[in-house]
Design a protein around this motif. Structure first.
Motif, PDB file in Angstrom:
ATOM      1  N   GLN A  87     -17.157  14.666   6.984  1.00 11.60           N
ATOM      2  CA  GLN A  87     -16.121  13.936   7.705  1.00 11.60           C
ATOM      3  C   GLN A  87     -16.675  13.287   8.966  1.00 11.60           C
ATOM      4  N   ARG A  88     -16.336  11.988   9.160  1.00 12.59           N
ATOM      5  CA  ARG A  88     -16.848  11.241  10.302  1.00 12.59           C
ATOM      6  C   ARG A  88     -15.738  10.523  11.072  1.00 12.59           C
ATOM      7  N   HIS A  89     -14.601  10.254  10.429  1.00 12.02           N
ATOM      8  CA  HIS A  89     -13.500   9.541  11.069  1.00 12.02           C
ATOM      9  C   HIS A  89     -12.190  10.246  10.751  1.00 12.02           C
ATOM     10  N   ARG A  90     -11.152   9.896  11.502  1.00 15.01           N
ATOM     11  CA  ARG A  90      -9.837  10.497  11.312  1.00 15.01           C
ATOM     12  C   ARG A  90      -8.805   9.450  10.914  1.00 15.01           C
ATOM     13  N   ALA A  91      -7.931   9.840   9.985  1.00 17.92           N
ATOM     14  CA  ALA A  91      -6.842   8.950   9.574  1.00 17.92           C
ATOM     15  C   ALA A  91      -5.557   9.754   9.435  1.00 17.92           C
ATOM     16  N   LEU A  92      -4.474   9.180   9.922  1.00 17.06           N
ATOM     17  CA  LEU A  92      -3.147   9.771   9.799  1.00 17.06           C
ATOM     18  C   LEU A  92      -2.321   8.874   8.897  1.00 17.06           C
ATOM     19  N   LEU A  93      -1.700   9.446   7.871  1.00 15.53           N
ATOM     20  CA  LEU A  93      -0.958   8.654   6.889  1.00 15.53           C
ATOM     21  C   LEU A  93       0.466   9.165   6.773  1.00 15.53           C
ATOM     22  N   PHE A  94       1.404   8.219   6.576  1.00 12.20           N
ATOM     23  CA  PHE A  94       2.789   8.609   6.338  1.00 12.20           C
ATOM     24  C   PHE A  94       3.602   7.404   5.871  1.00 12.20           C
ATOM     25  N   CYS A  95       4.760   7.682   5.288  1.00 19.39           N
ATOM     26  CA  CYS A  95       5.735   6.648   4.960  1.00 19.39           C
ATOM     27  C   CYS A  95       6.726   6.562   6.112  1.00 19.39           C
ATOM     28  N   ILE A  96       7.176   5.360   6.437  1.00 22.88           N
ATOM     29  CA  ILE A  96       8.146   5.224   7.519  1.00 22.88           C
ATOM     30  C   ILE A  96       9.480   5.830   7.090  1.00 22.88           C
ATOM     31  N   GLU A  97      10.320   6.095   8.055  1.00 22.90           N
ATOM     32  CA  GLU A  97      11.586   6.763   7.771  1.00 22.90           C
ATOM     33  C   GLU A  97      12.415   5.961   6.763  1.00 22.90           C
ATOM     34  N   GLY A  98      12.922   6.654   5.761  1.00 23.42           N
ATOM     35  CA  GLY A  98      13.698   6.024   4.701  1.00 23.42           C
ATOM     36  C   GLY A  98      12.889   5.720   3.458  1.00 23.42           C
ATOM     37  N   GLU A 100      10.732   7.018   0.557  1.00 24.72           N
ATOM     38  CA  GLU A 100      10.490   8.273  -0.151  1.00 24.72           C
ATOM     39  C   GLU A 100       9.352   8.180  -1.166  1.00 24.72           C
ATOM     40  N   HIS A 101       8.852   6.980  -1.409  1.00 23.16           N
ATOM     41  CA  HIS A 101       7.776   6.801  -2.389  1.00 23.16           C
ATOM     42  C   HIS A 101       6.431   7.081  -1.718  1.00 23.16           C
ATOM     43  N   GLY A 123       3.226  12.530   4.620  1.00 25.07           N
ATOM     44  CA  GLY A 123       4.181  12.376   3.528  1.00 25.07           C
ATOM     45  C   GLY A 123       5.269  11.344   3.735  1.00 25.07           C
ATOM     46  N   ALA A 124       6.389  11.590   3.075  1.00 21.43           N
ATOM     47  CA  ALA A 124       7.477  10.617   3.007  1.00 21.43           C
ATOM     48  C   ALA A 124       8.388  10.664   4.234  1.00 21.43           C
ATOM     49  N   SER A 125       9.018   9.525   4.512  1.00 22.39           N
ATOM     50  CA  SER A 125      10.132   9.393   5.448  1.00 22.39           C
ATOM     51  C   SER A 125       9.918  10.114   6.777  1.00 22.39           C
TER      52      SER A 125
END
Length: 225
Positions: A87-98, A100-101, A123-125
């Protein structure tokens, strides 16, 4: 024709909730020499086919949910089988509110881990205040947002503006199939990256990793970047 038949077969297996047959089709696809990106595209297009059947009232919402859960299992099994770099970099992932996919960001997270990224997938929402707090606490290099519904685009603009104005100044990357039919450039600044396909993201990821690797080598030699 062969690909189309295999795609329809995968969609059928996902709809049946048959994890073994679904995984077998993926395993055969891998044995044929296809890459991670190809596998994700295969699964994505199978889910698009399922979404099309739902729009045509050929399947129910319950059927679609079962297919999503089955696809989620297959994705997890596939990602656990993949070699991951340091691991060399950081990433944050998510779906915006509303939104669900969440399968799309799960695929993105898998590719990033393979390329040596430390990833947190929320994750979602995810409501905006919680997203901002997570960014503040974890300080990622990249924040990946996912949206697939047109009525959420005004909210997407709010997310991007708030994130880009944070002291951490992470790069904002938006993944959405809506880019195939909508111009989302007004939703973000010139710094925002919009990606409409898993292969386009893989290309960006490889370029970014190559540039970072070059910088690391120069630093090791005592040169200024």
């Amino acid at each position: 024709m062969v690909y189309s038949r295999n795609l329809a077969a995968l969609a059928d297996c996902l709809l049946e909730g048959d994890v073994q047959k679904s995984w077998l089709l993926i395993a055969i696809y891998i044995e044929e020499g296809h890459s991670s990106t190809d596998v994700y595209t295969f699964l994505t297009e199978a889910m698009y086919e399922i979404g099309k059947r739902w729009q045509e009232n050929k399947i129910s919402v319950a059927d679609e949910h079962l297919a999503t859960a089955t696809c989620d299992y297959v994705l997890t099994r596939f990602q656990l089988s993949q070699h991951q770099l340091l691991q060399r970099h950081r990433a944050l992932l998510f779906c915006i509110e509303g939104e669900e996919h969440y399968l799309g960001i799960k695929m993105i997270a898998g590719l990033m881990r393979e390329q040596g990224w430390e990833v947190k997938n929320l994750g979602a929402s995810l409501p905006l205040p919680f997203a901002l707090k997570s960014i503040e606490r974890w300080d990622p290099d990249v924040v990946c947002l996912s949206v697939s519904q047109v009525h959420l685009l005004p909210d997407l603009q709010k997310y991007i503006a708030e994130i880009e104005n944070m002291p951490q100044s992470p790069l904002v990357l938006v993944g959405s199939w809506l880019l195939n039919t909508h111009d989302l450039s007004a939703s973000g600044s010139s710094k925002t990256i919009f990606i409409n396909h898993i292969q386009a993201f893989k290309d960006w990821l490889l370029i970014n990793n190559k540039e970072s690797s070059t910088q690391d080598k120069m630093l090791a030699m005592g040169e200024e970047i």
